[in-house]
Design a protein around this motif. Structure first.
Motif, short mmCIF file in Angstrom:
data_model
loop_
_atom_site.label_atom_id
_atom_site.label_comp_id
_atom_site.label_asym_id
_atom_site.label_seq_id
_atom_site.Cartn_x
_atom_site.Cartn_y
_atom_site.Cartn_z
N LEU A 1 -3.48 10.08 4.69
CA LEU A 1 -2.77 8.87 5.12
C LEU A 1 -2.09 8.96 6.48
O LEU A 1 -2.23 8.07 7.31
CB LEU A 1 -1.76 8.49 4.02
CG LEU A 1 -0.96 7.22 4.22
CD1 LEU A 1 -1.89 6.04 4.15
CD2 LEU A 1 0.10 7.10 3.16
N VAL B 1 6.04 7.86 6.05
CA VAL B 1 4.60 7.96 6.32
C VAL B 1 4.16 9.43 6.34
O VAL B 1 3.06 9.76 5.95
CB VAL B 1 4.25 7.25 7.65
CG1 VAL B 1 2.88 7.64 8.13
CG2 VAL B 1 4.34 5.76 7.46
N ASP B 2 5.05 10.33 6.77
CA ASP B 2 4.69 11.74 6.86
C ASP B 2 4.78 12.48 5.53
O ASP B 2 4.49 13.68 5.48
CB ASP B 2 5.59 12.45 7.88
CG ASP B 2 5.18 12.13 9.29
OD1 ASP B 2 3.97 11.93 9.51
OD2 ASP B 2 6.06 12.07 10.16
N THR C 1 -7.33 10.07 -0.09
CA THR C 1 -6.72 9.01 0.70
C THR C 1 -5.24 9.31 0.91
O THR C 1 -4.69 9.16 2.00
CB THR C 1 -6.88 7.65 0.01
OG1 THR C 1 -8.26 7.44 -0.26
CG2 THR C 1 -6.38 6.53 0.89
N PHE C 2 -4.59 9.76 -0.17
CA PHE C 2 -3.17 10.12 -0.07
C PHE C 2 -2.97 11.21 0.98
O PHE C 2 -2.12 11.10 1.86
CB PHE C 2 -2.66 10.60 -1.44
CG PHE C 2 -1.24 11.11 -1.41
CD1 PHE C 2 -0.19 10.24 -1.59
CD2 PHE C 2 -0.97 12.45 -1.19
CE1 PHE C 2 1.12 10.70 -1.54
CE2 PHE C 2 0.33 12.92 -1.15
CZ PHE C 2 1.38 12.04 -1.33
N PHE D 1 -6.12 1.16 6.39
CA PHE D 1 -4.70 1.06 6.07
C PHE D 1 -3.82 1.74 7.13
O PHE D 1 -2.71 1.28 7.39
CB PHE D 1 -4.42 1.63 4.68
CG PHE D 1 -4.91 0.73 3.60
CD1 PHE D 1 -4.21 -0.43 3.29
CD2 PHE D 1 -6.07 1.02 2.91
CE1 PHE D 1 -4.67 -1.28 2.29
CE2 PHE D 1 -6.53 0.17 1.92
CZ PHE D 1 -5.84 -0.98 1.60
N LYS E 1 13.14 16.75 10.08
CA LYS E 1 12.16 16.41 11.09
C LYS E 1 12.65 15.19 11.89
O LYS E 1 12.60 15.17 13.11
CB LYS E 1 10.86 16.09 10.36
CG LYS E 1 9.64 16.04 11.19
CD LYS E 1 8.45 16.04 10.25
CE LYS E 1 7.25 15.38 10.89
NZ LYS E 1 7.33 13.95 11.01
N PHE F 1 0.83 -1.20 0.00
CA PHE F 1 0.00 0.00 0.00
C PHE F 1 0.87 1.26 0.00
O PHE F 1 0.67 2.18 -0.79
CB PHE F 1 -0.91 -0.03 1.23
CG PHE F 1 -1.70 1.22 1.44
CD1 PHE F 1 -2.82 1.49 0.67
CD2 PHE F 1 -1.32 2.14 2.41
CE1 PHE F 1 -3.55 2.66 0.85
CE2 PHE F 1 -2.04 3.31 2.60
CZ PHE F 1 -3.15 3.56 1.82
N LEU F 2 1.88 1.26 0.87
CA LEU F 2 2.75 2.44 0.95
C LEU F 2 3.56 2.62 -0.33
O LEU F 2 3.83 3.75 -0.75
CB LEU F 2 3.69 2.34 2.16
CG LEU F 2 2.99 2.41 3.52
CD1 LEU F 2 4.00 2.21 4.64
CD2 LEU F 2 2.28 3.74 3.69
N PHE G 1 1.19 4.17 -2.91
CA PHE G 1 0.75 5.52 -2.62
C PHE G 1 1.87 6.51 -2.36
O PHE G 1 1.69 7.70 -2.53
CB PHE G 1 -0.24 5.53 -1.45
CG PHE G 1 -1.66 5.42 -1.89
CD1 PHE G 1 -2.41 6.55 -2.13
CD2 PHE G 1 -2.22 4.18 -2.12
CE1 PHE G 1 -3.71 6.47 -2.57
CE2 PHE G 1 -3.53 4.08 -2.55
CZ PHE G 1 -4.28 5.22 -2.79
N LEU G 2 3.04 6.03 -1.88
CA LEU G 2 4.08 6.98 -1.52
C LEU G 2 5.35 6.83 -2.36
O LEU G 2 5.85 7.80 -2.91
CB LEU G 2 4.45 6.83 -0.03
CG LEU G 2 3.34 7.06 0.99
CD1 LEU G 2 3.89 6.90 2.39
CD2 LEU G 2 2.74 8.44 0.83
N LEU H 1 11.44 16.12 5.69
CA LEU H 1 11.30 14.85 6.41
C LEU H 1 12.61 14.48 7.11
O LEU H 1 12.60 14.00 8.24
CB LEU H 1 10.89 13.73 5.44
CG LEU H 1 9.47 13.77 4.92
CD1 LEU H 1 9.19 12.56 4.04
CD2 LEU H 1 8.47 13.82 6.06
N PRO I 1 2.88 12.73 2.89
CA PRO I 1 1.73 13.55 2.48
C PRO I 1 1.59 14.87 3.25
O PRO I 1 1.02 15.81 2.73
CB PRO I 1 0.54 12.63 2.76
CG PRO I 1 1.09 11.27 2.65
CD PRO I 1 2.47 11.37 3.22
#
Lengths: 283, 280
Positions: B152, B100-101, B148-149, B77, A273, A33-34, A37-38, A270, B103
């Motif tokens: 997330l 994960v961050d 969704t993006f 998810f 951070k 999934f990641l 989407f990423l 990122l 977005p």
């Protein structure tokens, strides 16, 4: 990377690891999934940006309109971040240290820029400063342009990024208490000195964290800025708006070249951070 | 130094109070009140006609349903990703943890451009999906994908700390008493993370309702079909229909306010239920 071993000793007693089969299914689905989407979108930005080669890429980010967009984006951030930093420190000090009437209302108002749509954030400034707005006629008389001009973009950016520093510094100040400050004051330090020498160093990682997030949002904001900008090419277009214009003109490589700059900004954000999180955990 | 007020030991109360209120007043309170004042320039029938026009109704419906779908996808998810990050060790875990961050850090316009290109009929994803008959770009599905993006990280970041804090003892006790792993999850762990899931859901949902940058690219912006509420506001503004834009914006603000209120109440209720359970 950072000290994952703290959790390790507990592993043997975990009852909910599940069977290896369950474990690997869950990990695979989550990572899949990641990836979709990423990771793939991240790779895609750079791949699209360089589809016409290095030279086209460099031309796209060095042309005058792109350069003025970069400058405007930097300018908005350079104004918005320090303003919200000073405000954030004052507000965090106030909210963490004192109980007063209207505190809950103030907190709600501070959070509002997070919860209203960016479009509404732009709209309120149009209503205030636009030609048909409350102050419009007055500004028009004096030939001051706010909407569809640079001041509007800066204002919208300041509004959108207002809560970041407060929201990061406030919890840090709250958990740390004020014993040291009280001791310093009792020993005769002035208020400012106490603030600069004691309070600020104590919350510095929280401040830095807030500044990083504030800056990322200030440079990347689209909705609010789009409403007040008027899209005057090379004059009131920030980087995200410039990418939009190129995209709408079917200059995909150019749009993604500009987008890749913003993506780099996100990646740097990122990393910084993560660094701040790591340092503040270490201290 | 200014004379200190007797009630406060610490200095700076008046200065910080004045500065904070002045800043918030100028930047938030006055601009936002201009929104409500502008609404009063419409008569009630005019207002009602604007906010119940077929195009507005279609936009509410799309914004609401796409945001709901996206927030639900994020719950599923987000819980999965949080669980995997907290409970399992695998190569690249710390990289995933930071990613994960993305977005939050990535400008929404970039997300919009990229997702649209990936999902368009010749894109990396779109070409396969359309072979299966699923059109994503320029449809309401695309709107939900972009939302969704955007949402997330919310559920991951609210659920993760709660999962980390859950005591092993509880799980061990459940296992000792003969619970299967699935029972332990549904009866012991899940109730404990419900409040966090709920707040993650709300944050993602509220964010999705207002989102503009990522959606304008992928939605195709067809009135009555793929037009979200924020876009309708922008369209009205571009036609210099300030009053109309404001009316829709007020409806949107009220809706998100009611939503937040409802979820706050729900959360308080689930907290209380949780406490009652642990006391029993």
């Amino acid at each position: 990377m950072f000290a994952p071993s703290i959790h390790l000793p507990r592993r043997k007693t975990r009852t909910l690891e599940g069977s290896p089969w369950v474990r690997w299914t869950l990990v695979t689905v989550a990572l899949g999934f990641l990836a979709v989407f990423l990771v793939v979108p991240l790779v895609a930005v750079f791949s699209f940006a360089f589809q016409k080669g290095w030279e086209a890429y460099l031309t796209a980010i060095a042309e005058p309109e792109a350069r003025s967009a970069i400058l405007l984006t930097l300018m908005a951030a350079v104004i918005a971040v320090p303003l919200n930093l000073v405000f954030g420190l004052a507000a965090a000090w106030l909210l963490a240290r004192f109980r007063f009437r209207g505190r809950a209302l103030l907190l709600t108002l501070i959070d509002l820029p997070f919860s209203v749509s960016p479009v509404i954030a732009g709209l309120i400034f149009v209503l205030l400063f636009g030609r048909q707005g409350w102050l419009g006629p007055l500004l028009f008389e004096h030939d001051i342009h706010v909407i569809f001009a640079v001041p509007g973009i800066v204002l919208a950016t300041v509004f959108i990024t207002l809560p970041f520093v407060v929201r990061e510094v406030l919890p840090v100040m709250q958990t740390q208490g004020s014993d040291e400050e009280e001791a310093a004051l009792t020993l005769g330090a002035s208020g400012w000195r106490t603030f600069l020498r004691i309070t600020l160093p104590k919350v510095k990682w929280g401040v830095l964290y807030g500044v990083i997030l504030c800056n990322a949002r200030a440079m990347g904001e689209f909705g609010a800025v789009s409403v007040v900008s008027g899209h005057v090419r090379g004059v009131t277009t920030t980087l995200p708006l410039h990418a939009e214009i190129l995209y709408n003109e079917y200059d995909f490589a150019g749009a993604f070249a500009v987008a890749s700059l913003l993506t780099l900004l996100a990646l740097v954000t990122l990393v910084l951070k993560k660094y701040v999180e790591w340092r503040s955990e270490a201290s | 130094m200014a004379p200190r007020s007797r009630r406060h030991v610490l200095p700076g109360f008046r200065l910080s109070l004045g500065l904070t209120w002045a800043y918030v007043g100028l930047l938030v309170l006055i601009p936002l009140s201009s929104l409500f004042l502008k609404t009063f320039s419409l008569t009630w029938p005019q207002f009602w006609e604007t906010v119940t026009a077929p195009r507005a109704l279609a936009a509410y419906k799309l914004s609401f349903s796409a945001s709901l779908a996206a927030a639900l996808a994020n719950v599923v998810f987000g819980l999965l990703v949080a669980w995997v990050l907290v409970r399992y060790r695998f190569p690249g875990r710390s990289l995933v943890e930071s990613l994960v961050d993305l977005p939050f850090a990535l400008p929404t316009a970039v997300a919009g451009l990229t997702l649209t290109t990936l999902f368009s009929s010749k894109g990396w994803y779109g070409q396969y999906l359309e072979a299966w008959g699923l059109k994503v770009a320029y449809t309401s599905v695309g709107v939900a994908v972009a939302l969704t993006f955007i949402g997330l990280p919310f559920v991951v970041r609210t659920v993760q700390p709660v999962l980390e804090d859950i005591d092993v003892d509880v799980e061990e006790a459940a296992a000792t008493l003969g619970a299967t792993p699935w029972q332990t999850f549904t009866r012991v762990l899940f109730p404990a993370i419900v409040p966090a899931l709920l707040s993650g859901f709300t944050l993602a949902f509220a964010r999705a309702l207002g989102e503009y940058g990522s959606v304008v690219f992928i939605s195709g912006n067809m009135p009555l079909r793929t037009e979200i509420v924020p876009l309708l506001i922008v369209t009205k503004l571009e036609q210099y229909d300030y009053a109309g834009a404001t009316a829709i914006a007020v409806v949107m603000l009220l809706a998100s306010f009611l939503l937040l209120l409802a979820v706050n109440l729900l959360q308080r209720w689930s907290h209380r239920r949780l406490e009652a359970r642990s006391r029993a």
